[in-house]
Design an enzyme around this catalytic site. Structure first.
Site: not given
Ligand code: G6P
Length: 604
Positions: A2, A75, A100, A480
């Site tokens: 968002c 979102w 949030g 990694e």
């Protein structure tokens, strides 16, 4: 994820809000909306999909003169991406946008419903506007009602609220989600959930802190802290240069992306953790029906995340799991069984080999799932199901936060599978969820450790090679770590399972061979320690990373105590990322754009 914008001033407000939202588009969203307050009247526009839809819906709306406005890109977390669920949410004469999660929303909603309040959406956000209007009935001022409202919210939020009684005012509050307040020489006030929305519009900003709340009008800004004490307004200049501003004071995008992993992982987890279950709203519950095996497929860093998943899926969900490098998989004429779920992992969703492997699996009739950072990418469009990792744009070519979000999603997915297959008990899943919730603080960079890495990096600029070693999930983490170092320092580095060193690689051991040893307290500590001692006995230079002392090390990076090996994994991940970066910095390399590498590899 968002995005929020807010504006107080005399310029055409609609365009300012939509332009601000456009700067936040990169975070991904599925609906958008704006509310404008002028002469005590509201104008509200919302649309599902991209901002162009919102522009079309609000085409006829123009404003001249003074107004206030708030805007949002959503979102979906609570409730589907529909127009009703899009922000701003409205009461009878107020409007709110929120980023949030309000954790006690159900409790508040029950209370308000019992008082006759009608809810229009399925979101947690809508309680804020109704709670505000509920308090407004008894409060002396709208600000008093707002203060009371904020005091009753649990969870994470960045909130802007406007009310028709006070049509020159925006109320704001921040706790756990970012919010920035800015102003300029033309007496305009702006809000943004990221400074990307404010660059070029404001010359100075305040990055609000958790607990901060207040009120902005056309003439003044008043700010309070979490203890209701007034806070002096301390503005800091905002860079006008988009690129350097986007680095937010960090030297490199990679460094910024390492540091923001706490915020990013909070986004990854948002709305997906319940008390005793992991919930992926985007997954059809039938996806796992008839599945007896999982095959993961990816390239590069995403392949390392997939390797971590093989341990977690088999351990937590007792499901047979294998992993494939996409460029190998596509040409090795693999046997694919129809009861296999084929999972591709890709930051970009465009990597040619992974995409081709996905096509092969689809063609073979397998169910497919993609774990990806880019909505609408080729893989997301092609796979039967997708889970977005919500890492935001990753600019550094060496992937950091994207990897952290991939492993987080895979850990969560292992728990979804574990409950589907009834392998873990509810209390065991609840415990794992408790661990997951701590991830944002586990990956927060420890300044002392960063400083130590900066200092000791000078001893690791030469030599004939690096071995990163570990066991279990710390083996893919070692791979990694070695990949990170190779990518940006151009030094030779290999990742190895620590138990394999004696089967050949140990022949290289001498003081010019650097061993980076991952020694977690809670996973095979003694076994790994013996392997490192074997190297130390042959005079390899050892840099150990562990919460426990290790007297055979030349350098020791002491990590924090954590109650579980997966939390140790995430802290060690950050240490390895910073170590590579500091070595590359000392070597004078281009950290963000290393030679020969591309962020998205769309050729095979
Ligand atoms: C490139 C990038 C790597 C990445 C790999 C796979 O090599 O430089 O950082 O891990 O592609 O990319 P993907 O977008 O599929 O995760």
């Amino acid at each position: 994820m968002c995005g929020i914008v807010g504006y107080i001033g005399t310029k055409p407000v609609k365009q300012i809000l939509i332009d601000g939202l456009r700067e936040l588009e990169y975070r991904g969203y599925d609906s958008a909306g704006i509310a404008v307050l002028q002469n005590h009247q509201f104008s509200l526009f919302k649309a599902v999909g991209k901002l162009i839809n919102l522009e079309e819906k609000s085409q006829k709306f123009e404003s001249t003169g003074f107004s206030v406005g708030i805007g949002h890109t959503r979102w979906a977390t609570h409730g589907k991406p529909t127009e009703l669920n899009a922000h701003p949410h409205i009461g009878s004469a107020s409007s709110v946008v929120h980023n949030g999660i309000i954790e006690n929303y159900q409790e508040l909603k029950n209370m308000l419903t019992s008082k006759g309040v009608q809810f229009l959406s399925q979101t947690d956000t809508e309680v804020i506007v109704h709670l505000f209007e509920y308090h407004l009935k008894t409060a002396n001022t709208p600000f008093e009602a707002f203060t009371k409202t904020v005091g009753e919210l649990d969870g994470a939020y960045a909130v802007l609220l406007i009310n028709a009684q006070v049509d020159d005012t925006i109320f704001f509050a921040k706790h756990g989600s970012p919010m920035i307040l800015g102003r300029n020489h033309e007496n305009e006030t702006f809000f943004g959930s990221s400074d990307a929305a404010l660059i070029g519009k404001c010359h100075e900003v305040i990055y609000l802190e958790d607990g901060h709340y207040g009120v902005a009008t056309k003439d003044s800004i008043t700010l309070y802290d979490g203890q209701n004490n007034p806070v002096n307004l301390q503005f800091t200049p905002l860079s006008e240069n988009k690129l350097s501003a986007q680095k937010e004071g960090f030297r490199f995008f990679m460094e910024k992306e390492i540091y923001e992993q706490g915020t990013v992982l909070a986004d990854t987890l948002m709305g997906r953790l319940r008390d005793e279950t992991v919930y992926f709203e985007e997954l059809d519950p039938t996806l796992f029906d008839g599945i007896n095996e999982i095959k993961l497929c990816a390239c590069g860093t995403s392949y390392h995340a997939a390797m971590v998943a093989t341990y977690l899926f088999e351990r937590h969900a007792r499901i047979r799991t294998s992993v494939e490098i996409a460029s190998e998989f596509r040409y090795r004429e693999p046997l694919l069984a129809p009861d296999t779920l084929f999972v591709v992992i890709s930051q970009s969703g465009e990597t040619a080999d992974t995409l081709e492997s996905l096509k092969m699996a689809k063609k073979a009739g397998l169910k497919t799932l993609v774990i990806c950072n880019v909505d609408n990418s080729s893989m997301v469009r092609l796979a039967d199901a997708s889970i977005l990792t919500r890492a935001g744009i990753e600019k550094g070519v060496a992937s950091t936060k994207a990897f952290a979000t991939q492993v987080t999603v895979l850990w969560m997915l292992s728990l979804t599978l574990a409950s589907e297959r009834k392998i873990l008990q509810a209390n065991e899943i609840a415990h794992q969820i408790k661990l997951l919730r701590t991830l944002p603080s586990v990956v927060a960079v420890d300044n002392g450790i960063h400083e130590q890495l900066r200092r000791l990096s000078k001893r690791y600029l030469h030599g004939h090679g690096f071995f990163f070693i570990g066991r279990d999930v710390f083996f893919p983490l070692a791979l990694e770590g070695a990949l990170k170092l190779k990518e940006i320092s151009y030094l030779h580095a290999e990742g190895y399972p620590s138990g394999e060193m004696k089967h050949g690689p140990i022949a290289l051991a001498d003081p010019e061979l650097f061993t980076i040893a991952l020694l977690p307290q809670h996973k095979l500590y003694d076994k790994t320690k013996s392997n490192v001692e074997e190297l130390s006995a042959r005079d390899s230079t050892i840099c150990s990373i562990s919460p426990l002392d290790f007297d055979k090390a030349d350098d020791h990076i002491r990590t924090h105590y954590h109650e579980d090996y997966m939390l140790e994994f995430f802290e060690m991940m950050v240490v390895l990322q910073l170590l590579s970066m500091e070595i590359a910095v000392r070597l004078g390399n281009d950290v963000d754009m290393p030679r020969n590498l591309a962020k998205s590899v769309t050729v095979e």
